[in-house]
Design a protein around this motif. Structure first.
Motif: not given
Length: 119
Positions: A93, A90, A74, A80, A82
């Protein structure tokens, strides 16, 4: 096979493509096997995909919706979900993870990519 072919019955017959075959993009094709496994309650440990799928966010979201462990490339600015159920970039996170839970791994000699593993 290009999408226009699948809509032309004569071309499909000449190519040996069965009538009623639907067009699927490359990222949609590997979704078929896990989908069958989900439907049949067949256990598996993870789904992995190479860099060809890195821009296919719907594949990752589909796997997350099925709570399937997966390893997909990614972008750092991709969002995204979590573990807490929040959406985050990303790179953001992983910010709160301790340094000991991260390590950089080579994907092979001469490779232009490497990846980070989090435990």
């Amino acid at each position: 096979m290009p999408e226009p072919w699948i809509t032309d019955p004569a071309l499909c017959r000449r190519a040996g493509i069965p009538q009623g075959t639907e067009f699927k993009t490359k990222p949609r094709q590997p979704m078929a096997t896990p989908a069958r496994a989900f439907a049949a309650n067949v256990p598996f440990s993870r789904v992995t995909a190479d860099e060809a799928y890195r821009q296919v966010k719907y594949l990752r979201l589909w796997l997350e919706a099925h709570d399937a462990a997966h390893v997909l490339v990614t972008w750092v600015n991709d969002t995204q979900v979590t573990p807490g159920g929040h959406e985050a970039r990303a790179d953001e996170s992983i910010t709160g993870l301790p340094a000991r839970s991260r390590r950089r791994l080579s994907v092979g000699a001469g490779a232009t990519y490497s990846w980070r593993a989090w435990t």
